[in-house]
Design a protein around this motif. Structure first.
Motif, mmCIF file in Angstrom:
data_model
loop_
_atom_site.group_PDB
_atom_site.id
_atom_site.type_symbol
_atom_site.label_atom_id
_atom_site.label_comp_id
_atom_site.label_asym_id
_atom_site.label_seq_id
_atom_site.Cartn_x
_atom_site.Cartn_y
_atom_site.Cartn_z
ATOM 1 N N THR A 1 30.532 35.055 29.579
ATOM 2 C CA THR A 1 30.227 34.885 31.007
ATOM 3 C C THR A 1 31.454 35.212 31.848
ATOM 4 O O THR A 1 31.374 35.970 32.827
ATOM 5 N N LEU A 2 32.591 34.656 31.479
ATOM 6 C CA LEU A 2 33.804 34.889 32.265
ATOM 7 C C LEU A 2 34.258 36.337 32.179
ATOM 8 O O LEU A 2 34.754 36.898 33.170
ATOM 9 N N MET A 3 34.072 36.967 31.033
ATOM 10 C CA MET A 3 34.456 38.377 30.934
ATOM 11 C C MET A 3 33.564 39.242 31.814
ATOM 12 O O MET A 3 34.040 40.185 32.453
ATOM 13 N N GLU A 4 32.265 38.919 31.869
ATOM 14 C CA GLU A 4 31.401 39.697 32.746
ATOM 15 C C GLU A 4 31.749 39.443 34.207
ATOM 16 O O GLU A 4 31.774 40.377 35.023
ATOM 17 N N SER B 1 26.179 36.111 28.042
ATOM 18 C CA SER B 1 26.565 35.840 29.420
ATOM 19 C C SER B 1 25.481 35.014 30.108
ATOM 20 O O SER B 1 24.283 35.288 29.969
ATOM 21 N N LEU B 2 25.914 34.033 30.866
ATOM 22 C CA LEU B 2 24.997 33.171 31.606
ATOM 23 C C LEU B 2 24.734 33.669 33.019
ATOM 24 O O LEU B 2 24.019 33.008 33.784
ATOM 25 N N LEU B 3 25.283 34.826 33.391
ATOM 26 C CA LEU B 3 25.109 35.307 34.758
ATOM 27 C C LEU B 3 23.645 35.423 35.178
ATOM 28 O O LEU B 3 23.309 35.069 36.307
ATOM 29 N N PRO B 4 22.737 35.899 34.328
ATOM 30 C CA PRO B 4 21.329 35.930 34.758
ATOM 31 C C PRO B 4 20.800 34.547 35.134
ATOM 32 O O PRO B 4 20.008 34.411 36.071
ATOM 33 N N ALA B 5 21.246 33.519 34.422
ATOM 34 C CA ALA B 5 20.793 32.166 34.727
ATOM 35 C C ALA B 5 21.476 31.607 35.968
ATOM 36 O O ALA B 5 20.967 30.665 36.582
ATOM 37 N N PHE B 6 22.628 32.164 36.345
ATOM 38 C CA PHE B 6 23.241 31.749 37.607
ATOM 39 C C PHE B 6 22.345 32.145 38.780
ATOM 40 O O PHE B 6 22.262 31.444 39.780
ATOM 41 N N GLY C 1 37.934 46.073 42.337
ATOM 42 C CA GLY C 1 36.631 45.918 42.961
ATOM 43 C C GLY C 1 35.546 46.742 42.321
ATOM 44 O O GLY C 1 34.445 46.263 42.056
ATOM 45 N N ALA C 2 35.820 48.021 42.025
ATOM 46 C CA ALA C 2 34.793 48.889 41.459
ATOM 47 C C ALA C 2 34.366 48.426 40.081
ATOM 48 O O ALA C 2 33.190 48.426 39.737
ATOM 49 N N ALA C 3 35.349 47.998 39.285
ATOM 50 C CA ALA C 3 35.017 47.541 37.932
ATOM 51 C C ALA C 3 34.163 46.289 37.955
ATOM 52 O O ALA C 3 33.373 46.032 37.055
ATOM 53 N N PHE C 4 34.331 45.494 39.008
ATOM 54 C CA PHE C 4 33.627 44.222 39.079
ATOM 55 C C PHE C 4 32.242 44.335 39.707
ATOM 56 O O PHE C 4 31.399 43.479 39.512
ATOM 57 N N ALA C 5 31.975 45.414 40.431
ATOM 58 C CA ALA C 5 30.742 45.495 41.215
ATOM 59 C C ALA C 5 29.497 45.357 40.359
ATOM 60 O O ALA C 5 28.552 44.675 40.727
ATOM 61 N N LEU C 6 29.472 45.992 39.187
ATOM 62 C CA LEU C 6 28.288 45.938 38.345
ATOM 63 C C LEU C 6 28.031 44.522 37.849
ATOM 64 O O LEU C 6 26.903 44.026 37.874
ATOM 65 N N ALA C 7 29.104 43.846 37.401
ATOM 66 C CA ALA C 7 28.939 42.477 36.913
ATOM 67 C C ALA C 7 28.445 41.550 38.002
ATOM 68 O O ALA C 7 27.758 40.576 37.748
ATOM 69 N N PHE C 8 28.777 41.862 39.249
ATOM 70 C CA PHE C 8 28.434 40.999 40.369
ATOM 71 C C PHE C 8 27.038 41.278 40.896
ATOM 72 O O PHE C 8 26.539 40.559 41.740
#
Length: 543
Positions: free
Chosen positions: A418-421, A443-448, A9-16
């Motif tokens: 994108t998937l790695m982030e 990464s496409l996360l900003p466009a999500f 969870g902690a590792a993922f929080a920033l990407a999320f």
């Protein structure tokens, strides 16, 4: 929440942090499951949500509950696109265009996602060098034989050959691919319910030959008697209504077909007088040709329809195991619709019912042009018709938007970063003891989160001498040198994604600047592909 998800969870929080997180969601800080679905030779406008008339309710629902990208790209051909998708690099960087063995540093998505605890599964076409399980997948059903949907000669289960189905077995490749995907989901849910999964589903549909289940063909019988000119105009109008595209329609190109196509006379001899080898106006066809061509497009539509139905089965299983909301689904195509007309496998029987196992037909350049509405040309070329793909993104727990469009350009090289982030994984600097070049994908996360630009210096295209480079809204493109014209052309895609008005003569300095950038990077990518070559596998010739 399972202990494994707590640790991640902690590792993922920033990407999320840039993604919408449902309030009070206990699993929001853990990596989602991932399903990547890739079609083969699907046209930009073949789906209902991209302007088409083919029934694709399941994909349309995914789009309505998520995002559609309007300027997403592939590489114009099947195996380079799969290399870009699975590695995050251009195919030239990993020695996969022309097709060869990847350098030792070129890890694939299962290995890249493993640090976050993902278990990976594959079903469908592979077309990547090396065995599937060696690439990090735990289970695989591989059906790379695109010459026969009913009795394919080349099937493998976990890399071991399967017997060829008999006609009476009722095998159909699109159904088999989905069935194995569902089986992998069930097995994962039963044995590893606390771990995220990566499921890669690579359909062969609607790649030639045109072969479909009789009941699917029946749903479209007579639907295409109006011809490709009318269907194309109707799709173009629908795209403008949907906001998917707002620009000119490219003209028919009656001269450009793949060099390996059967000649027109040979097509008529082996297929019959109804076959047409050029994208000519529908009104110029004979009554016999119109009937035959309409029947062919009905089969193409049936293949797309069946793929959507089988995707529906996968979605139903995701829902049944309680994973649909927490699963990021991406859908795309490996290239544009194909103008290829050739006969392989067991050949073509003109007397057999169209679409049956005894027939071997391609949709041809007329209908391929309609499938790629509104763009120019087809699979293989680096014009927009060859390299443009739908991209549908669906992730209820992670993407707040519903039914929105994203106009920022993207590419299959963006899937891996994108998937790695999303997974909270830092891209490795080395792999197998070799240094990895800086990945070109973004990464496409900003466009999500919003229709924001994904900053990048350029997008590069090169397939068998067909070249292209996009910088902002400018694009240079050139057909293979063997073609009648191999010079660079220049288009302003903000006004002309149909690539109708060549501006090269008006802006020669822009052409020189972009051509030099293309050449420098092409040379660098070839150099990178030559570093840390992988030793040949047993039985494989040395490179």
């Amino acid at each position: 929440m399972t202990p494994r998800r707590l640790r991640l969870g902690a590792a993922f929080a920033l990407a999320f942090s840039t993604i919408a997180v449902p309030a009070g969601s206990a699993r929001a800080a853990a990596p989602p499951n991932v399903v990547v679905i890739l079609a083969d030779d699907l046209g930009f406008s073949d789906l209902g949500c991209y302007g088409g008339e083919i029934a694709t309710p399941n994909l349309d629902r995914l789009a309505a509950g998520g995002l559609r990208f309007t300027q997403f790209y592939n590489t114009a051909r099947c195996w380079p696109s799969r290399a870009a998708l699975m590695t995050g690099y251009y195919a030239q960087q990993v020695n996969r265009d022309p097709a060869g063995s990847r350098p030792t540093w070129a890890a694939l998505l299962p290995d890249l996602l493993r640090p976050a605890g993902y278990r990976s599964y594959h079903s469908g076409k592979w077309h990547v060098d090396g065995p599937v399980l060696e690439a990090g997948f735990l289970r695989s059903y591989s059906g790379d034989d695109s010459g026969d949907y009913f009795t394919p000669a080349f099937q493998r289960l976990d890399d071991k050959p399967l017997p060829r189905p008999k006609p009476e077995d009722g095998h159909y490749s699109t159904v088999a691919i989905a069935s194995h995907a569902v089986e992998w989901l069930d097995g994962h849910h039963r044995e590893h319910p606390g771990d995220p999964f990566f499921l890669y589903v690579a359909f062969t549909a609607p790649h030639f030959p045109l072969q479909a289940l009789p009941e699917d063909i029946e749903r479209y019988r007579g639907r295409y008697a109006e011809g490709w000119d009318v269907i194309r105009a109707r799709r173009w109008a629908r795209q403008r209504e949907l906001g998917v595209y707002d620009g000119p329609l490219s003209p028919l190109d009656p001269t450009t077909v793949p060099s390996w196509n059967l000649a027109e006379e040979e097509l008529k001899r082996r297929v019959g007088p109804g076959e047409v080898g050029r994208a000519v106006p529908w009104a110029s066809l004979t009554a016999e040709q119109k009937a035959f061509q309409a029947a062919k497009m009905a089969i193409h539509a049936a293949m797309v329809d069946r793929m959507d139905r089988e995707i529906g089965r996968i979605l139903e299983r995701l829902e049944a195991i309680g994973a649909k909301d927490d699963t990021l689904i991406l859908f795309a195509s490996d290239n544009g619709a194909s103008a290829e007309q050739l006969i392989r496998s067991t050949g073509h029987d003109p007397a057999a019912p169209l679409g049956s196992a005894m027939t071997y037909l391609g949709v041809g350049p007329g209908w391929s042009t309609a499938a790629n509405t509104p763009f120019r040309l087809h699979k293989y070329w680096t014009y927009e018709g060859g390299v443009s793909t739908p991209l549908i993104v669906h992730w209820p727990a992670g993407v707040k938007a519903r039914g929105e469009l994203r106009h920022t350009p993207g590419h299959l090289i963006d899937v891996a970063p994108t998937l790695m982030e999303v997974a909270g994984v830092t891209p490795p600097e080395t792999w197998n003891g070799a240094t990895r070049p800086a990945p070109p994908g973004r990464s496409l996360l900003p466009a999500f989160a919003q229709d924001a630009a994904v900053e990048r210096p350029f997008l590069y295209f090169n397939h068998e001498g067909n070249r292209g480079l996009r910088v902002g809204d400018w694009k240079i493109v050139a057909p293979a040198p063997a073609a009648a014209e191999g010079r660079w052309q220049l288009y302003d895609l903000a006004k002309d994604r149909a690539e109708v008005h060549d501006l090269a003569a008006r802006h020669p300095e822009k052409v020189r600047e972009m051509a030099d950038l293309w050449k420098r990077n092409d040379e660098e990518y070839r150099r990178q592909a030559a570093t840390s070559p992988r030793p040949p596998r047993p039985g494989e010739p040395a490179r």
